[in-house]
Write a protein that holds these residues in place. Structure first.
Motif, PDB file in Angstrom:
ATOM      1  N   LEU A 506       0.808  -1.220   0.000  1.00  0.00           N
ATOM      2  CA  LEU A 506       0.000   0.000   0.000  1.00  0.00           C
ATOM      3  C   LEU A 506       0.843   1.273   0.000  1.00  0.00           C
ATOM      4  CD1 LEU A 506      -2.892  -0.938   2.475  1.00  0.00           C
ATOM      5  CD2 LEU A 506      -2.873  -1.066  -0.028  1.00  0.00           C
ATOM      6  N   GLU A 507       1.951   1.266   0.725  1.00  0.00           N
ATOM      7  CA  GLU A 507       2.754   2.480   0.864  1.00  0.00           C
ATOM      8  C   GLU A 507       4.030   2.449   0.042  1.00  0.00           C
ATOM      9  OE1 GLU A 507       3.638   3.231   4.938  1.00  0.00           O
ATOM     10  OE2 GLU A 507       1.550   3.606   5.500  1.00  0.00           O
ATOM     11  N   GLY A 508       4.458   1.257  -0.336  1.00  0.00           N
ATOM     12  CA  GLY A 508       5.750   1.105  -0.996  1.00  0.00           C
ATOM     13  C   GLY A 508       6.739   0.439  -0.058  1.00  0.00           C
ATOM     14  N   PHE A 509       7.467  -0.552  -0.563  1.00  0.00           N
ATOM     15  CA  PHE A 509       8.435  -1.259   0.271  1.00  0.00           C
ATOM     16  C   PHE A 509       9.675  -0.394   0.483  1.00  0.00           C
ATOM     17  CE2 PHE A 509       5.899  -4.701  -1.485  1.00  0.00           C
ATOM     18  CZ  PHE A 509       5.700  -5.497  -0.373  1.00  0.00           C
ATOM     19  N   PRO A 510      10.242  -0.432   1.693  1.00  0.00           N
ATOM     20  CA  PRO A 510      11.458   0.345   1.970  1.00  0.00           C
ATOM     21  C   PRO A 510      12.674  -0.341   1.348  1.00  0.00           C
ATOM     22  CG  PRO A 510      10.850  -0.933   3.899  1.00  0.00           C
ATOM     23  CD  PRO A 510       9.773  -1.174   2.876  1.00  0.00           C
ATOM     24  N   LYS A 511      12.916  -0.096   0.100  1.00  0.00           N
ATOM     25  CA  LYS A 511      13.973  -0.811  -0.634  1.00  0.00           C
ATOM     26  C   LYS A 511      15.356  -0.434  -0.112  1.00  0.00           C
ATOM     27  CE  LYS A 511      11.070  -0.975  -4.767  1.00  0.00           C
ATOM     28  NZ  LYS A 511      10.569  -2.321  -4.507  1.00  0.00           N
ATOM     29  N   VAL A 512      16.142  -1.452   0.215  1.00  0.00           N
ATOM     30  CA  VAL A 512      17.489  -1.248   0.758  1.00  0.00           C
ATOM     31  C   VAL A 512      18.487  -1.609  -0.341  1.00  0.00           C
ATOM     32  CG1 VAL A 512      19.075  -1.793   2.633  1.00  0.00           C
ATOM     33  CG2 VAL A 512      16.612  -1.867   3.041  1.00  0.00           C
ATOM     34  N   LYS A 513      18.883  -0.607  -1.104  1.00  0.00           N
ATOM     35  CA  LYS A 513      19.750  -0.850  -2.259  1.00  0.00           C
ATOM     36  C   LYS A 513      21.218  -0.964  -1.884  1.00  0.00           C
ATOM     37  CE  LYS A 513      16.538   1.431  -5.416  1.00  0.00           C
ATOM     38  NZ  LYS A 513      16.319   2.521  -6.394  1.00  0.00           N
ATOM     39  N   ALA A 514      21.579  -0.513  -0.677  1.00  0.00           N
ATOM     40  CA  ALA A 514      22.985  -0.559  -0.270  1.00  0.00           C
ATOM     41  C   ALA A 514      23.457  -1.976   0.025  1.00  0.00           C
ATOM     42  CB  ALA A 514      23.201   0.321   0.956  1.00  0.00           C
ATOM     43  N   ILE A 515      22.515  -2.887   0.314  1.00  0.00           N
ATOM     44  CA  ILE A 515      22.887  -4.273   0.624  1.00  0.00           C
ATOM     45  C   ILE A 515      23.051  -5.043  -0.681  1.00  0.00           C
ATOM     46  CG2 ILE A 515      22.196  -6.405   1.780  1.00  0.00           C
ATOM     47  CD1 ILE A 515      22.946  -4.093   3.660  1.00  0.00           C
ATOM     48  N   LYS A 516      24.280  -5.446  -0.950  1.00  0.00           N
ATOM     49  CA  LYS A 516      24.578  -6.175  -2.186  1.00  0.00           C
ATOM     50  C   LYS A 516      24.478  -7.689  -1.997  1.00  0.00           C
ATOM     51  CE  LYS A 516      25.441  -2.250  -4.117  1.00  0.00           C
ATOM     52  NZ  LYS A 516      24.416  -1.656  -4.994  1.00  0.00           N
ATOM     53  N   TYR A 517      24.757  -8.141  -0.777  1.00  0.00           N
ATOM     54  CA  TYR A 517      24.681  -9.576  -0.489  1.00  0.00           C
ATOM     55  C   TYR A 517      23.901  -9.770   0.810  1.00  0.00           C
ATOM     56  CZ  TYR A 517      28.136 -10.320  -4.127  1.00  0.00           C
ATOM     57  OH  TYR A 517      28.784 -10.357  -5.340  1.00  0.00           O
ATOM     58  N   LEU A 518      22.895 -10.621   0.731  1.00  0.00           N
ATOM     59  CA  LEU A 518      22.037 -10.906   1.880  1.00  0.00           C
ATOM     60  C   LEU A 518      22.161 -12.382   2.229  1.00  0.00           C
ATOM     61  CD1 LEU A 518      19.765  -9.782   3.767  1.00  0.00           C
ATOM     62  CD2 LEU A 518      18.134 -10.623   2.074  1.00  0.00           C
ATOM     63  N   PHE A 519      22.392 -12.669   3.511  1.00  0.00           N
ATOM     64  CA  PHE A 519      22.490 -14.040   3.999  1.00  0.00           C
ATOM     65  C   PHE A 519      21.327 -14.308   4.941  1.00  0.00           C
ATOM     66  CE2 PHE A 519      26.705 -13.057   2.606  1.00  0.00           C
ATOM     67  CZ  PHE A 519      27.253 -14.253   2.166  1.00  0.00           C
ATOM     68  N   ILE A 520      20.628 -15.410   4.716  1.00  0.00           N
ATOM     69  CA  ILE A 520      19.497 -15.795   5.559  1.00  0.00           C
ATOM     70  C   ILE A 520      19.809 -17.157   6.164  1.00  0.00           C
ATOM     71  CG2 ILE A 520      17.021 -16.262   5.638  1.00  0.00           C
ATOM     72  CD1 ILE A 520      16.789 -14.499   3.098  1.00  0.00           C
ATOM     73  N   ASP A 521      20.074 -17.169   7.458  1.00  0.00           N
ATOM     74  CA  ASP A 521      20.409 -18.419   8.144  1.00  0.00           C
ATOM     75  C   ASP A 521      19.152 -19.021   8.771  1.00  0.00           C
ATOM     76  OD1 ASP A 521      21.993 -20.473   8.933  1.00  0.00           O
ATOM     77  OD2 ASP A 521      23.268 -19.310  10.270  1.00  0.00           O
ATOM     78  N   GLU A 522      19.201 -20.324   9.029  1.00  0.00           N
ATOM     79  CA  GLU A 522      18.043 -21.065   9.556  1.00  0.00           C
ATOM     80  C   GLU A 522      16.841 -20.861   8.628  1.00  0.00           C
ATOM     81  OE1 GLU A 522      18.387 -23.158  11.882  1.00  0.00           O
ATOM     82  OE2 GLU A 522      20.270 -22.538  12.808  1.00  0.00           O
ATOM     83  N   ALA A 523      17.067 -21.134   7.350  1.00  0.00           N
ATOM     84  CA  ALA A 523      16.087 -20.832   6.305  1.00  0.00           C
ATOM     85  C   ALA A 523      14.743 -21.506   6.533  1.00  0.00           C
ATOM     86  CB  ALA A 523      16.651 -21.258   4.946  1.00  0.00           C
ATOM     87  N   GLN A 524      14.748 -22.664   7.190  1.00  0.00           N
ATOM     88  CA  GLN A 524      13.509 -23.418   7.386  1.00  0.00           C
ATOM     89  C   GLN A 524      12.541 -22.718   8.330  1.00  0.00           C
ATOM     90  OE1 GLN A 524      16.502 -24.331   8.456  1.00  0.00           O
ATOM     91  NE2 GLN A 524      16.349 -24.581  10.671  1.00  0.00           N
TER      92      GLN A 524
END
Length: 753
Positions: A506-524
């Protein structure tokens, strides 16, 4: 294979030469640091004495700026040399850990390639030690003796490895050196795996395996999904991959361009030592909850609070409704409902807008602005554009009407002063405009929180929105439970991601363009909707997602397959890697833990050959606290330095802690503020995720605590925290999940009889 005496002597001489070079560079760096400090102090002194202490004019700023710039350069040089000093100090203790002798095709000379945590060059600029992340160093991890090659800026280099050698250098002395082929049975790796656990994670740079190296150095995919059993090194791989990227792309990215989503802050602290040990700054870390709350600015339930509620198994209608509430809001069906509801909210009815008989903004122009001209803006932004257009067109009509009213008032009462006349005119015009302004505000008003709350205000309305999807039988109860929480301004954790999604659309996602690599641990542990949020919030990022579908502490909030992750992140280039080997626990612990799972979920892993004692399953006749205290003493005397009592809930942990704390040193951790230390720790399973300990005690392995099918993976997760020893206690009846495990996989015992 141990080296001959003559060959070992050559290695000692080479080490001495390397250390000599390191000591020389340390002296140079130390002198540079001292010089930089001296220069900075002198520059500051001159500025204090010779220039204005306060800047009042542009001339003051122009005069002092060159000196400020020079001071900044001096401080940057000092930082650079201090960082170099720290790296050299680490190298002085252990400058390298591996060597390969490589004969490139078409050449006659064999190159000796020593591999360490950082590069070292001699006075002529020739490599004495190669950084483990350098292209040529990849051969140390990927190849055994024989044909080998690596990719570099010149293209593909092919040749043969004639020798592979490993070292254990401690305090500038060679403790161990031998020729080897890199296999799980390697003496070096076995020595590493046999160590005691620390309160912080260590680097695995000296023992990276081929399958791990493939993940660390992957550069061809924007989405990399890594799935592996407990103890396969997933988190270590992620951190070493971050270090590799910082080395490979050092001209374009820094530590602040990489972000890790961790399960909790205890885990974040646990892994905080790895990158500094590799000579890199720590990258950014957060948890999903902290990130979401920072955006929502609402009173949100913590994930740990939700897990504590679920795992406590309170029972009753409200509890069963909450279970189904959490399950449903973690499903793909609920995403469909949200998308349908958002489409409904997007549809707006407009009217012709009049002021004082004049058309200000037509219905057609409202539609033109909302549905066509600004179609690619978020809904609320488009509504704002309609409202702003109305007020822009209203203003000249309002001013014209103001003059008309002033004239009418002046003609009707010649004694009115000008100030009174203007005030009365403003009041009159404002009253005339109130109706149309209220209508515009009504037509263009939309609040994400109110909209989400309204979805659950009525079960029949929810069903209408959810037409065509599978809706739980308890949807009326779910709606009532959710609505009650939201109108009291409390956001349950299962509503955090949906609310963030609705706000974003509705408002627009707060896009974080400075992050070039994102790691997501405990993916499950993440839901499909959370992965969709990652896609929207980090549109420019490459993602590395790591997890194990068998390690679940929330049986209702999870993804259970790779395809779901890939579909919701939806990046054009992705690959998934299945790790097979477990390096944490002994064979006996792995076998026992694996047997807790149903056959279709049991990991097919090639576990470490490291053998140990079988897990103990002990029935307590009298005092559990006394039995645990005695067991802790035994475990310590056997050399286990890190010991954890892993309970199912924080409530159990607190109760047990009060009974034990006077009998032995013990650290209680029941929230994210806890700190791991040298003394034994007692904590709930959801805070133990990702951690490892020499010995793990599970004090509540009874039929009241671990009794449901959904408890299997929780108990499995608890058991796989142990490296060397695993002990399970129960009182009256053993958990049926453990009872079904082959009794040959553990040792039975009794305590307090």
């Amino acid at each position: 294979m141990p080296l001959a005496e003559e060959e070992r002597l050559k290695e000692e001489l080479w080490l001495a030469k390397v250390l000599q070079r390191i000591n020389y560079l340390m002296e140079q760096a130390g002198s540079s640091v001292a010089k930089s400090v001296k220069e900075t102090i002198e520059t500051r002194r001159l500025m204090w004495e010779d220039y204005a202490r306060y800047i009042y004019t542009i001339d003051d700023a122009i005069e002092i700026k060159p000196h400020l710039d020079e001071m900044q350069r001096q401080e940057s040089r000092g930082f650079f040399y201090r960082k170099m000093m720290r790296k050299l100090e680490k190298m002085a203790l252990s400058p390298y850990f591996g060597r390969i002798d490589f004969l490139e095709n078409g050449t006659a000379a064999t190159e000796k390639i020593y591999v360490g945590i950082a590069s070292l060059v001699d006075g002529q600029g020739l490599n004495m030690v190669y950084d483990w992340r350098a292209p040529v160093s990849g051969m140390f991890y990927d190849y055994e003796l024989g044909p080998a090659g690596y990719q570099c800026g010149l293209g593909r280099i092919e040749g043969r490895i004639l020798l592979k050698r490993q070292y254990k250098i401690k305090n500038s002395q060679i403790d161990l050196v031998f020729d080897t082929e890199l296999r799980i049975e390697d003496e070096m790796l076995q020595e590493i795996l046999g160590r005691n656990a620390d309160e912080r994670m260590r680097t695995i740079v000296t023992s990276i395996q081929r399958e791990q190296n493939r993940v660390i150095r992957d550069e061809g995919h924007r989405l990399l999904i890594v799935v592996g059993p407990a103890g396969s090194g997933k988190t270590s791989i992620a951190l070493h991959r971050a270090a590799y990227l910082l080395y490979k792309e050092r001209e374009s990215i820094k530590a602040e361009n990489i972000l890790v989503f961790s399960p909790n802050w205890i885990f974040s602290e646990y892994i905080s030592n790895v990158l500094p040990e590799l000579g890199e700054e720590n990258i950014l870390q957060t948890t999903f909850q902290d990130y979401a709350v920072n955006i929502l600015k609402k009173n949100c339930e913590a994930r740990n609070q939700q897990l504590e509620y679920l795992l406590s198994g309170i029972g009753g209608n409200e509890y069963r409704t909450r279970e189904e509430n959490i399950r449903y809001k973690s499903s793909a069906e609920f995403i469909e409902v949200l998308d349908e509801y958002l489409k409904f909210l997007e549809q707006r009815q407009f009217e012709d807008l009049y002021f004082n008989g004049h058309l200000v903004l037509s219905k057609e122009e409202c539609k033109e602005i909302y549905y066509r001209r600004y179609l690619f803006f978020p809904v609320i932004k488009r509504l704002t554009m309609v409202r702003e257009r109305f007020f822009y067109l209203l203003e000249p009509l309002r001013r014209k009407r103001l003059k008309e009213v002033e004239k009418i008032l002046a003609d009707g009462d010649e004694y009115l002063e000008e100030k009174e006349l203007k005030a009365l005119a403003r009041i009159k015009v404002r009253e005339e405009a109130e109706g149309v302004i209220a209508k515009v505000n009504r037509l263009t008003y939309l609040n994400y929180f109110e909209a989400y709350t309204r979805l659950f205000g009525n079960g029949d309305f929810f069903r209408k929105v959810a037409t065509g999807t599978v809706v739980p039988k308890q949807i009326n109860e779910i709606c009532a439970q959710t609505y009650k929480s939201l109108i009291n301004n409390r956001v349950n954790y299962e509503d955090v991601a949906p609310l963030l999604y609705v706000k974003g659309v509705l408002e627009g996602f707060p896009k974080v363009k400075a992050i070039k690599y994102l790691f997501i641990d405990e993916a499950q542990d993440y839901t499909p909707l959370q992965y969709r949020l990652f896609k929207h919030i980090f549109p420019k990022s490459s993602l590395t997602v790591l997890g194990d579908f068998n390690q679940l502490v929330n049986p209702y909030t999870f993804v259970d397959n790779i395809q779901t992750i890939a579909e919701n992140i939806d990046l054009p280039s992705h690959i998934w890697v299945q790790l097979q080997k477990s390096y944490r626990s002994t064979r006996e612990i792995n076998d026992f833990a694996g047997a807790l799972l149903p056959k279709e979920s049991q990991p097919e892993i090639d576990v470490s050959v490291r053998a140990g004692q079988k897990p103990e399953v002990i029935k307590v006749a009298n005092d559990l606290s006394e039995s645990i205290v005695e067991k802790i003493r035994q475990l310590k005397s056997d050399g286990n330095s890190s010991i954890a009592i892993v309970c199912k809930t924080a409530r159990t942990a607190k109760t047990l802690f009060t009974r034990i704390e006077s009998k032995t040193d013990l650290n209680l951790i029941i929230d994210d503020q806890g700190v791991l230390g040298k003394v034994p720790v007692i904590l709930p399973i959801y805070l133990a995720k990702g951690l490892e300990f020499d010995a793990v005690i599970i004090p509540d392995a009874n039929d009241q605590t671990y009794c449901r099918e959904s408890d299997r993976k929780i108990l499995y997760t608890a058991c796989t925290r142990a490296l060397h020893r695993l002990v399970l206690y129960y009182d009256t009846n053993l958990s049926p999940l453990v009872e079904k495990v082959n009794s040959n996989l553990y040792v039975s015992g009794k305590s307090g009889t």
